[in-house]
Design an enzyme around this catalytic site. Structure first.
Site, PDB file in Angstrom:
ATOM      1  N   TYR A  12      11.127   8.954   1.414  1.00 51.05           N
ATOM      2  CA  TYR A  12      11.145   7.902   0.392  1.00 51.05           C
ATOM      3  C   TYR A  12      11.844   8.295  -0.911  1.00 51.05           C
ATOM      4  CZ  TYR A  12       7.840   5.790   3.629  1.00 51.05           C
ATOM      5  OH  TYR A  12       7.263   5.258   4.762  1.00 51.05           O
ATOM      6  N   HIS A  46      12.678  -2.455   2.631  1.00 53.45           N
ATOM      7  CA  HIS A  46      12.105  -1.184   3.069  1.00 53.45           C
ATOM      8  C   HIS A  46      13.011  -0.069   2.590  1.00 53.45           C
ATOM      9  CE1 HIS A  46       9.170  -3.259   5.425  1.00 53.45           C
ATOM     10  NE2 HIS A  46      10.142  -4.025   5.894  1.00 53.45           N
ATOM     11  N   GLU A  79      12.672  -9.198   2.042  1.00 51.56           N
ATOM     12  CA  GLU A  79      11.842  -8.061   2.457  1.00 51.56           C
ATOM     13  C   GLU A  79      12.660  -6.780   2.260  1.00 51.56           C
ATOM     14  OE1 GLU A  79      10.457  -8.644   6.461  1.00 51.56           O
ATOM     15  OE2 GLU A  79      10.051  -6.510   6.754  1.00 51.56           O
ATOM     16  N   ARG A 105      12.709   4.650  12.979  1.00 51.08           N
ATOM     17  CA  ARG A 105      11.458   5.407  12.912  1.00 51.08           C
ATOM     18  C   ARG A 105      10.565   5.069  14.117  1.00 51.08           C
ATOM     19  NH1 ARG A 105       9.051   5.093   7.013  1.00 51.08           N
ATOM     20  NH2 ARG A 105       7.805   6.816   7.873  1.00 51.08           N
ATOM     21  N   ARG A 135       5.282  10.869  -2.627  1.00 49.62           N
ATOM     22  CA  ARG A 135       4.935  10.598  -1.232  1.00 49.62           C
ATOM     23  C   ARG A 135       6.114  10.914  -0.314  1.00 49.62           C
ATOM     24  NH1 ARG A 135       4.824   4.513   1.343  1.00 49.62           N
ATOM     25  NH2 ARG A 135       3.959   5.135   3.331  1.00 49.62           N
ATOM     26  N   PRO A 150       0.795  -1.223   0.000  1.00 48.65           N
ATOM     27  CA  PRO A 150       0.000   0.000   0.000  1.00 48.65           C
ATOM     28  C   PRO A 150       0.830   1.278   0.000  1.00 48.65           C
ATOM     29  CG  PRO A 150      -0.115  -1.079   2.140  1.00 48.65           C
ATOM     30  CD  PRO A 150       0.535  -2.047   1.186  1.00 48.65           C
ATOM     31  N   ASN A 151       0.344   2.231  -0.766  1.00 47.93           N
ATOM     32  CA  ASN A 151       0.900   3.587  -0.885  1.00 47.93           C
ATOM     33  C   ASN A 151       2.186   3.654  -1.698  1.00 47.93           C
ATOM     34  OD1 ASN A 151      -1.129   4.903   0.773  1.00 47.93           O
ATOM     35  ND2 ASN A 151      -0.228   3.783   2.472  1.00 47.93           N
ATOM     36  N   ASN A 209       8.180  -5.323  -0.809  1.00 44.65           N
ATOM     37  CA  ASN A 209       8.070  -4.227   0.144  1.00 44.65           C
ATOM     38  C   ASN A 209       6.599  -4.210   0.547  1.00 44.65           C
ATOM     39  OD1 ASN A 209       7.811  -1.928   1.625  1.00 44.65           O
ATOM     40  ND2 ASN A 209       9.019  -0.636   0.248  1.00 44.65           N
ATOM     41  N   ALA A 221       2.962  -0.710   4.884  1.00 49.22           N
ATOM     42  CA  ALA A 221       2.423  -0.760   6.249  1.00 49.22           C
ATOM     43  C   ALA A 221       1.943  -2.159   6.646  1.00 49.22           C
ATOM     44  CB  ALA A 221       1.292   0.249   6.380  1.00 49.22           C
TER      45      ALA A 221
HETATM   46  C1  DQA Z   1       8.126   1.141   4.151  1.00 50.19           C
HETATM   47  C2  DQA Z   1       8.134   1.370   5.661  1.00 50.19           C
HETATM   48  C3  DQA Z   1       6.755   1.134   6.252  1.00 50.19           C
HETATM   49  O1  DQA Z   1       6.777   1.354   7.657  1.00 50.19           O
HETATM   50  C4  DQA Z   1       5.755   2.091   5.636  1.00 50.19           C
HETATM   51  O2  DQA Z   1       4.459   1.827   6.139  1.00 50.19           O
HETATM   52  C5  DQA Z   1       5.769   2.062   4.152  1.00 50.19           C
HETATM   53  C6  DQA Z   1       7.057   1.980   3.459  1.00 50.19           C
HETATM   54  C7  DQA Z   1       9.486   1.507   3.501  1.00 50.19           C
HETATM   55  O3  DQA Z   1       9.670   1.147   2.354  1.00 50.19           O
HETATM   56  O4  DQA Z   1      10.329   2.169   4.122  1.00 50.19           O
HETATM   57  O5  DQA Z   1       4.743   2.182   3.502  1.00 50.19           O
HETATM   58  O6  DQA Z   1       7.889  -0.226   3.893  1.00 50.19           O
END
Ligand code: DQA
Length: 146
Positions: A22, A100, A98, A107, A17, A9-10, A74, A77
């Site tokens: 990011y 990020h 995984e 964070r 964003r 998501p997102n 990735n 959330a």
């Molecule tokens: C994320 C870190 C997550 O905590 C966050 O909710 C994201 C992006 C990252 O790529 O740093 O959406 O996965």
């Protein structure tokens, strides 16, 4: 040989964003870059992004039988909330890394826990979007070794 790149998501809004966290690279840029890396190594990369947990679960179910040999994900959330995606990896029975973009450990405390990390082959965090390429370098090495 086939790798599946999943973004949660997102992450479709990458580039605009919260760029201070990011960066300015878009998801299309990330996907093109990982695809090109795969192509140079003779590995096909399928890309999937969804804002819906169930869609990611179902894509992982499909990965069990569609020739996927490795997943780079990735989970956004969902990393911090989703027992369903954790269980879907169990059902798919496919190895994964995984990724990020941000260093989740630097964070908010709720980002420090992942429902996936203990099942992952490896975890990449804090290297910006380059983290996807670093994970892909590992996956190419792993798949090339047979
Ligand atoms: C994320 C870190 C997550 O905590 C966050 O909710 C994201 C992006 C990252 O790529 O740093 O959406 O996965």
């Amino acid at each position: 040989m086939s790798v599946l790149l999943i973004n949660g998501p997102n992450l479709n809004t990458l580039g605009t964003r919260e760029p201070e966290i990011y960066g300015s690279t878009t998801l299309a840029d990330v996907e093109a870059s990982v695809r090109a890396q795969g192509e140079a190594a003779g590995i096909e990369v399928a890309c999937f992004q969804s804002n819906f947990e169930g869609a990611i679960v179902e894509r992982l179910h499909a990965a069990r039988t569609d020739g996927t040999q490795f997943v780079i994900i990735n989970p956004g959330a969902f990393t911090h909330t989703s027992v369903a995606i954790r269980d879907a990896f169990g059902a798919a029975d496919v190895p994964f890394c995984e990724v990020h973009i941000s260093n989740v450990h630097a964070r908010e405390p709720f980002r420090h826990h992942s429902y996936l990390s203990d099942k992952a082959v490896g975890v990449m965090a804090g290297f910006g979007t380059l983290g996807y390429n670093l994970a892909m370098t590992f996956v190419i090495d792993r798949l090339s070794a047979g």
